[in-house]
Structures are given as structure tokens and as C-alpha cells.
Write a protein that holds these residues in place. Structure first.
Motif, PDB file in Angstrom:
ATOM      1  N   SER A 249       0.521  -1.558  -0.090  1.00 60.85           N
ATOM      2  CA  SER A 249       0.043   0.394  -0.282  1.00 60.85           C
ATOM      3  C   SER A 249       0.779   1.479   0.177  1.00 60.85           C
ATOM      4  O   SER A 249       1.913   1.148   0.736  1.00 60.85           O
ATOM      5  N   PRO A 250       0.557   2.359  -1.114  1.00 63.36           N
ATOM      6  CA  PRO A 250       1.693   3.202  -0.766  1.00 63.36           C
ATOM      7  C   PRO A 250       1.151   4.306   0.095  1.00 63.36           C
ATOM      8  O   PRO A 250       0.311   4.534   0.687  1.00 63.36           O
ATOM      9  N   ARG A 251       2.516   4.599   0.665  1.00 64.94           N
ATOM     10  CA  ARG A 251       2.755   6.024   1.929  1.00 64.94           C
ATOM     11  C   ARG A 251       4.112   6.043   2.210  1.00 64.94           C
ATOM     12  O   ARG A 251       5.256   5.624   1.178  1.00 64.94           O
ATOM     13  N   ARG A 252       4.437   7.118   1.794  1.00 63.94           N
ATOM     14  CA  ARG A 252       5.769   7.926   2.110  1.00 63.94           C
ATOM     15  C   ARG A 252       6.292   8.108   3.396  1.00 63.94           C
ATOM     16  O   ARG A 252       5.877   8.462   4.235  1.00 63.94           O
ATOM     17  N   SER A 253       8.143   7.685   3.351  1.00 66.62           N
ATOM     18  CA  SER A 253       8.226   7.499   4.585  1.00 66.62           C
ATOM     19  C   SER A 253       8.328   8.950   4.861  1.00 66.62           C
ATOM     20  O   SER A 253       8.059  10.298   4.171  1.00 66.62           O
ATOM     21  N   GLU A 254       8.929   8.953   6.245  1.00 60.95           N
ATOM     22  CA  GLU A 254       8.821  11.153   6.490  1.00 60.95           C
ATOM     23  C   GLU A 254       9.581  11.485   5.867  1.00 60.95           C
ATOM     24  O   GLU A 254       9.761  13.301   5.045  1.00 60.95           O
ATOM     25  N   PRO A 255      11.326  10.534   5.588  1.00 60.15           N
ATOM     26  CA  PRO A 255      12.405  11.921   4.518  1.00 60.15           C
ATOM     27  C   PRO A 255      11.470  12.356   2.878  1.00 60.15           C
ATOM     28  O   PRO A 255      12.088  12.810   2.289  1.00 60.15           O
ATOM     29  N   THR A 256      10.492  10.985   2.542  1.00 55.97           N
ATOM     30  CA  THR A 256      10.171  10.935   1.196  1.00 55.97           C
ATOM     31  C   THR A 256       9.458  12.597   1.398  1.00 55.97           C
ATOM     32  O   THR A 256       9.605  13.371   0.476  1.00 55.97           O
ATOM     33  N   GLN A 257       8.542  12.855   2.410  1.00 61.17           N
ATOM     34  CA  GLN A 257       7.832  13.677   1.982  1.00 61.17           C
ATOM     35  C   GLN A 257       8.957  14.981   2.409  1.00 61.17           C
ATOM     36  O   GLN A 257       8.308  15.740   1.541  1.00 61.17           O
ATOM     37  N   ILE A 258       9.694  14.591   2.896  1.00 59.77           N
ATOM     38  CA  ILE A 258      10.694  15.743   3.010  1.00 59.77           C
ATOM     39  C   ILE A 258      10.933  17.190   2.620  1.00 59.77           C
ATOM     40  O   ILE A 258      10.862  17.514   1.703  1.00 59.77           O
ATOM     41  N   ILE A 259      11.577  15.816   1.459  1.00 61.70           N
ATOM     42  CA  ILE A 259      12.437  16.049  -0.025  1.00 61.70           C
ATOM     43  C   ILE A 259      11.071  16.414  -0.839  1.00 61.70           C
ATOM     44  O   ILE A 259      11.768  16.533  -2.435  1.00 61.70           O
ATOM     45  N   ASP A 260      10.256  15.725  -1.161  1.00 66.46           N
ATOM     46  CA  ASP A 260       9.257  15.525  -2.214  1.00 66.46           C
ATOM     47  C   ASP A 260       9.936  14.907  -3.102  1.00 66.46           C
ATOM     48  O   ASP A 260      10.092  15.751  -4.300  1.00 66.46           O
ATOM     49  N   GLY A 261      10.509  13.759  -2.806  1.00 62.55           N
ATOM     50  CA  GLY A 261      11.221  12.565  -3.685  1.00 62.55           C
ATOM     51  C   GLY A 261      10.108  11.327  -3.919  1.00 62.55           C
ATOM     52  O   GLY A 261       8.887  10.973  -3.390  1.00 62.55           O
ATOM     53  N   ASN A 262      10.655  10.847  -4.829  1.00 59.95           N
ATOM     54  CA  ASN A 262      10.752   9.659  -5.187  1.00 59.95           C
ATOM     55  C   ASN A 262      10.868   7.943  -4.241  1.00 59.95           C
ATOM     56  O   ASN A 262      11.794   8.900  -3.161  1.00 59.95           O
TER      57      ASN A 262
END
Length: 473
Positions: free
Chosen positions: A105-118
Motif C-alpha cells: 500500500s503506498p505511503r511516503r516515509s518522512e524523508p520522502t515527504q521532506i524532500i518531495d521525492g521518489n
């Protein structure tokens, strides 16, 4: 299939489906020659499982063929399940590992949210279905797992050419750290959450000191009283446990008996409480005079009686195997319960792994990792929770290596950057952004308040801390 032929077939399909309707959210409306799914599937050994919608992203669930033994890659392969949350090849990428199964299930980790990345996520080897048939357990070690990551990173780097960060929580944080130790030049930064560092396995007094100080005295005393009462009422409550197990088809071959499994769950109560609960939850601890129903249900809620059955242990055999062969495990003295214990040491990994799987502990890997992180680890951030038992033995770094260890006040095993004091949160966020190449160097000192480039989507990215088992990071 050759790329040009694949494109031709895709074009035929599109012509035949004109007017059918628009694609669902997160899915491209028309394939293009450089469609990310096609580019990923052109990687040798990559195969498609499914795609799921996620606003603003493409989310792909895939298999990647890996050698069973990276030292002898010709001796067989297995399919390792991975997921890819694609935003843009022009954005940096986070390599996320849980250290266990990968979530589909898709979910962004905190670093992914912070850097707005893949975000690329990988299932740890030997967690089903990413297990070689038959399983040669000697091939389950931290170097082989780090080599899985290295090989996957090398396969994706030509597509995602911007900077990369490794991250993970708990065993995933350990995994991200081990990856950095063995392949120090792959990642541009590492963010490891609540990652324990058991350097000397037979010296665990730090855990006893933790339990003597965590929270407040009244709460600690209440938890101990519940544990003692549960052990005093063992005969009645174990009979209830056995009845439940029979009704649910649960067995106790690995632990040896329902009595042993019950004792393991009871002694783990305080650990599980502080791992998953907050100090405010002390108000919910029942009195030792509570009924059998109340005591039984509370221990089940906190420790989880399912987790010490054969069926509850089976999915985590790879973790317990690694704990008992390389990573180490916490040994708590349980001094205030000792007179009521029948099976001292029942919480050791050997009692959670089927007897037919041989285990021998090697103390060298953790000492090696610890030394490397202390002396050579660069651009590494460790975030721990003040009230998390796993933080009793943390990693240590040198700040001159642009590396940091922060502790979130009052936090449990779900500690994160967002829960740090303001100055540390700003500094940590700034470092993550700069390591990812998306933040001006002006914030390096932390003087300016760095902010995420993309707003957090609380609904999509809510981090839920689930109770699975005590004594498992």
C-alpha cells in the motif's frame, strides 16, 4: 520484449480503446516511449506485479531477481518484492526499508515527504514471498541484505540520477545503517529511526537502567504488579490461553508449550508498553486486583498472545534468526519477577526459531558496524524516542562527520523528526534537504528554519504504529 515492439503493441491497444474513458488517479492516461513503467520493466530481472493509484505519483509493485548468494551469483536466484513510488526522475529518491516485509500500500516515509521525492522500498530477503526455495539460512546475513540493496540501487540509478537517501525505522533503520557501512558511497545520506545498536550482546545492563528510570515510579510499579499477578494466576490464565489456541488452531511447537509462550508474553509486558504506548497510557494499566478477564485481555492487548504461537512467530523467523546469529538481542534481568519465573531466558531468539534451523551467534558484525559508524559514518542522522526501550543502546556518531543523534522527548518507537524540539527539528530537516540536493547550503548551520518542499498529506501518509510483538524492533 524489445522496446520498439512493446511500444508498437501499446499503440495498437490505445487505438483500440479510444473513448473508453480516463485512467484512474495516479495512472498515466497514455503510454509514451519513455513511460516510467516501461523504463523500469526494461531493467533485466524486473517483472511487474500490479499498479495502484496514489495522487500525484505512480505506484508500482514489482519483483526483482536477486542472487541467493552475492558472492556466487551463478548459484541460483530468487524474486525479491519491491515497490516504487514515482514522482519524477528530476527529483531525489529515498530508499526505504522496513527490515521486514514490504507494504504493497503506498505511503511516503518522512524523508520522502521532506524532500518531495521518489521512494523505492524493498522487502528484506527471506521474508515471504521474498525467500529462496529452499531456504539456505546461512545466506541470511546483513552483508547479503546490503548487497541486495546495492544491486537494486545500481539498477535504478541510471533512471533516477539525482541524489539518494536511505531510511527506515527500527530494523529498517538498522538495515539502512548496515547498507551504508558496506556500500558507503551509494547513498548521499542516511536517516535511521529508532535503530538499536547491540554492540556487545552479553552486556545489556543499559536496558535494566532504562526500565529503572522510564516514565514515573507509579507507572513502573503498576506494570510490575500486573506482571506478578499474571504469573501468580498462571494456572488459570494459561488454561484460558490453551482453550483460545485450540479454538483458533494455534500451536506451541517452537516455544515448547503454552506455559512457556504465556510466560514470554507476560515478561514482555513492560517492554511492549513503553515501545508502543505513551506515558499518558499509564492510566489504563489495570489494578492487580482486577479480574482474570481484565488481566488477560490487557496483556493480550499490550504483548499479544498471538505473537508467541507458532503461527505468530512464523512470519518473523528471519528476524529472530538474525538476532540470534548477528544482530544480538536485549537480555533483561526481570529482577522483580525472578521468583515467579519458570523459564529464564525464554525470550532469547533461539526459543522463537524452529529447532531444525541451526543458529550460532557471531559477535563480530555488530562491533564492526558500530566502529565504522562512530569513526567513518558521514551524513547520517539517527532519531530515537526518549521512552523507547530500543533506544537504550543507541548508535554514536561524530558531528564533525556531518552526522547526528537526536532524541524525541517522551516519544516511543514511533519517534520521528517532526517530534524533535524546534531547533533540532529545523537542523535535521535542513540536513536531509541538503543531503538530497534540494536545499541551499545557507541553512547548513540550522540558523534558518528549513521546511519541506511539499506539504505533508496527513490522510495519505499517516504513520500508524501497530502492536506486533514485544522484543522485536
Amino acid at each position: 520484449m524489445h522496446k520498439s515492439l512493446r511500444w508498437l503493441l501499446t499503440l495498437v491497444v490505445l487505438i483500440g480503446t479510444v473513448g473508453v474513458g480516463s485512467a484512474s488517479a495516479g495512472t498515466a492516461t497514455a503510454a509514451e516511449p519513455d513511460d516510467i513503467k516501461e523504463r523500469i520493466l526494461d531493467i533485466p530481472g524486473m517483472s511487474f506485479i500490479e499498479e495502484k493509484p496514489y495522487d500525484g505519483y505512480r505506484f508500482l509493485v514489482l519483483n526483482y531477481e536477486q542472487p541467493v548468494d552475492h558472492r556466487h551469483p551463478w548459484k541460483g536466484t530468487f524474486k525479491q518484492r519491491i515497490t516504487l513510488l514515482h514522482k519524477s526522475v528530476d527529483r531525489p529518491t529515498v530508499f526505504f526499508t522496513s527490515g521486514y516485509n514490504v507494504s504493497t500500500s503506498p505511503r511516503r516515509s518522512e524523508p520522502t515527504q521532506i524532500i518531495d521525492g521518489n521512494q523505492l522500498s524493498m522487502e528484506y530477503r527471506f521474508f515471504t514471498p521474498s525467500r529462496p526455495p529452499p531456504a539456505d539460512w546461512k545466506k541470511l546475513d546483513i552483508w547479503q541484505a546490503a548487497s541486495d540493496q546495492h544491486r537494486l540501487y545500481k539498477a535504478l540509478k541510471p533512471i533516477y540520477g539525482k541524489k539518494w537517501l536511505a531510511t527506515g525505522g527500527s530494523k529498517g533503520g538498522m538495515t539502512a545503517t548496515y547498507f551504508r557501512r558496506f556500500y558507503p558511497h551509494d547513498m548521499d545520506g542516511t536517516v535511521a529511526y529508532v535503530a538499536p545498536n547491540d554492540v556487545v550482546n552479553h552486556e545489556d545492563s543499559a536496558y535494566d537502567r532504562f526500565f529503572a528510570r522510564v516514565g514515573n515510579r507509579e507507572c513502573r510499579a503498576s506494570l510490575t504488579a500486573v506482571q506478578r499477578e499474571a504469573l501468580e494466576r498462571r494456572d488459570r490464565l494459561v488454561a484460558r490461553y490453551q482453550k483460545w489456541a485450540g479454538e483458533q488452531g494455534r500451536t506451541f511447537t517452537v516455544m515448547g508449550s503454552a506455559d512457556k509462550a504465556y510466560e514470554n508474553a507476560v515478561i514482555s509486558l513492560a517492554w511492549a508498553f513503553w515501545q508502543y504506548s505513551l506515558e499518558k497510557d499509564c492510566a489504563d494499566v489495570p489494578a492487580p486486583t482486577a479480574s482474570d478477564d481484565v488481566l488477560y485481555n490487557y496483556i493480550d492487548k499490550i504483548s499479544g498472545f498471538e505473537s508467541t504461537t507458532d503461527q505468530g512467530l512464523a512470519g518473523y523467523t528471519p528476524y529472530y534468526y538474525q538476532a540470534g546469529t548477528q544482530m544480538g538481542w536485549p537480555t533483561v534481568q526481570y529482577g522483580k519477577l525472578r521468583d515467579l519465573l519458570r523459564y529464564p531466558g525464554i525470550d532469547a531468539p533461539r526459543h522463537s526459531v524452529p529447532a531444525e534451523i541451526p543458529m550460532r551467534f557471531d559477535p563480530r558484525p555488530m562491533r564492526d558496524v558500530d566502529h565504522w559508524v562512530r569513526q567513518h559514518g558521514q551524513q547520517m542522522l539517527f532519531v530515537n524516542g526518549q521512552n523507547d526501550p530500543w533506544g537504550a543502546e543507541p548508535f554514536h556518531v561524530k558531528q564533525r562527520n556531518d552526522s547526528y543523534v537526536y532524541t524525541a522527548p517522551g516519544a516511543n518507537h514511533g519517534a520521528n523528526i517532526a517530534g524533535l524540539p524546534a531547533a533540532q527539528k529545523a537542523k535535521a530537516t535542513a540536513r536531509v534537504l541538503e543531503w538530497a540536493g534540494v536545499q541551499p547550503a545557507a541553512v547548513k548551520s540550522g540558523a534558518q528554519t528549513a521546511k519541506p518542499l511539499a506539504a505533508y498529506d496527513k490522510k495519505l501518509d499517516r504513520q500508524e504504529l501497530t502492536r506486533e510483538s514485544a522484543l522485536r524492533p
